[in-house]
Enzyme design. Structure first.
Site, mmCIF file in Angstrom:
data_model
loop_
_atom_site.group_PDB
_atom_site.id
_atom_site.type_symbol
_atom_site.label_atom_id
_atom_site.label_comp_id
_atom_site.label_asym_id
_atom_site.label_seq_id
_atom_site.Cartn_x
_atom_site.Cartn_y
_atom_site.Cartn_z
ATOM 1 N N THR A 12 -8.085 -66.386 19.707
ATOM 2 C CA THR A 12 -8.324 -66.848 21.074
ATOM 3 C C THR A 12 -7.015 -67.396 21.630
ATOM 4 O OG1 THR A 12 -8.963 -69.125 20.490
ATOM 5 C CG2 THR A 12 -10.698 -67.443 20.465
ATOM 6 N N GLY A 13 -6.781 -67.141 22.909
ATOM 7 C CA GLY A 13 -5.491 -67.519 23.480
ATOM 8 C C GLY A 13 -4.381 -66.683 22.884
ATOM 9 N N GLY A 14 -4.601 -65.362 22.852
ATOM 10 C CA GLY A 14 -3.680 -64.484 22.145
ATOM 11 C C GLY A 14 -2.781 -63.632 23.012
ATOM 12 N N THR A 15 -2.698 -63.926 24.305
ATOM 13 C CA THR A 15 -1.931 -63.050 25.186
ATOM 14 C C THR A 15 -0.485 -63.474 25.370
ATOM 15 O OG1 THR A 15 -2.646 -64.289 27.153
ATOM 16 C CG2 THR A 15 -3.980 -62.370 26.504
ATOM 17 N N GLY A 17 2.846 -66.475 23.858
ATOM 18 C CA GLY A 17 3.263 -67.580 22.999
ATOM 19 C C GLY A 17 2.874 -67.421 21.542
ATOM 20 N N GLY A 19 -0.026 -67.465 20.075
ATOM 21 C CA GLY A 19 -1.138 -66.551 19.834
ATOM 22 C C GLY A 19 -0.684 -65.110 19.786
ATOM 23 N N SER A 137 -1.731 -80.283 17.343
ATOM 24 C CA SER A 137 -0.474 -80.631 18.006
ATOM 25 C C SER A 137 0.150 -81.836 17.342
ATOM 26 C CB SER A 137 -0.709 -80.932 19.492
ATOM 27 O OG SER A 137 0.461 -81.456 20.090
ATOM 28 N N TYR A 150 -4.755 -85.006 26.425
ATOM 29 C CA TYR A 150 -4.382 -83.857 25.592
ATOM 30 C C TYR A 150 -4.399 -84.223 24.117
ATOM 31 C CZ TYR A 150 -1.427 -80.298 23.415
ATOM 32 O OH TYR A 150 -0.934 -79.323 22.581
#
Length: 254
Positions: A12-15, A17, A19, A137, A150
């Site tokens: 997920t969030g692989g498009t 950076g 990911g 993080s 965050y």
């Protein structure tokens, strides 16, 4: 035979950076990968760049309808999977007096609630002996002004990893996390930051990191894949990928 031939993964969030770097490493190793994103431009760029073994799916982790639909798509496309990398996340730097209910809910809705229910919905599709990896993080520890919401949202993932690791022991599914420090990505993890702000953030990263540089997405990807496939006697841990920043290391004076 390539290293990951026969393996199937969801990122997920692989498009972009970290990911995207992980997706590329998996594909280079022969895996079949389904990746998600919500920005249409990034999705289209990923479709153009990646080969047919990459299934690029629009999915908003902040939407429970999309999370539910993702589980159906994964089942229909991949069947069972060996790795779930829960990488999607957002950051909006706001001081305490600037945080609104809307901005708080947006951050926690994606980083925490979305991550939790993504795992809940997809864990039935993970093979026994498979792996889950979260992106947390360095903000989990210490106190950085403007990062309260965050940091709290990411710290929750650290707890999720530990509890899920315990709950999934009967299936031998290992659950771990990578904790990046300053990493060179298109947004540096900050939503809507200007080019000047990003440059300043990068410079700060070089100055405060003991190794005197910021990390690369590929370095994070290698840590993810280590936890996913090589660290077979490791579960419930958070692996820092931060150049020593969170480890109390002091760089020697020149």
């Amino acid at each position: 035979m390539k290293r990951y031939t026969g393996k199937k993964a969801v990122v997920t969030g692989g498009t972009h950076g970290m990911g995207l770097a992980t997706v590329k490493a998996l594909l280079d190793g022969g895996a079949e990968v389904l990746l998600t994103g919500r920005n249409e431009r990034n999705l289209e760029a990923a479709r153009r760049e990646l080969g047919p073994e990459a299934h690029v799916v629009r999915s908003d982790t902040g939407s429970m309808a999309d999370v539910d639909a993702l589980s159906v798509t994964v089942k229909e496309t991949l069947g069972q999977v060996d790795l779930l990398f829960v990488n999607v996340g957002v950051a909006n730097l706001e001081m305490l007096d600037q945080v609104t209910e809307a901005s708080y809910d947006w951050t926690f809705g994606i980083n925490t609630k979305g991550a939790f229910f993504t795992v809940q919905r997809l864990v039935p599709l993970i093979r026994d002996g498979g792996a889950i990896v979260f992106t947390t993080s360095i903000a989990n520890e210490g106190g950085s002004p403007g990062m309260s919401v965050y940091a709290g949202s990411k710290a929750a993932l650290r707890s999720f990893a530990q509890v899920f690791a315990a709950e999934l022991l009967p299936r031998q599914i290992r659950v771990n996390a990578v904790s990046p420090g300053f990493i060179k990505t298109p947004t540096m993890g900050i939503a809507g930051a200007s080019a000047e702000a990003l440059a300043a953030f990068e410079q700060e990263g070089r100055e405060v990191t003991p190794m005197k540089r910021i990390g690369t997405s590929e370095e994070v990807a290698r840590a993810v894949l280590f936890l996913a496939f090589d660290a077979t006697f490791t579960t419930g841990v958070e692996l820092p990928v931060d150049g020593g920043l969170g480890q109390g290391i002091v760089a020697p004076h020149a």
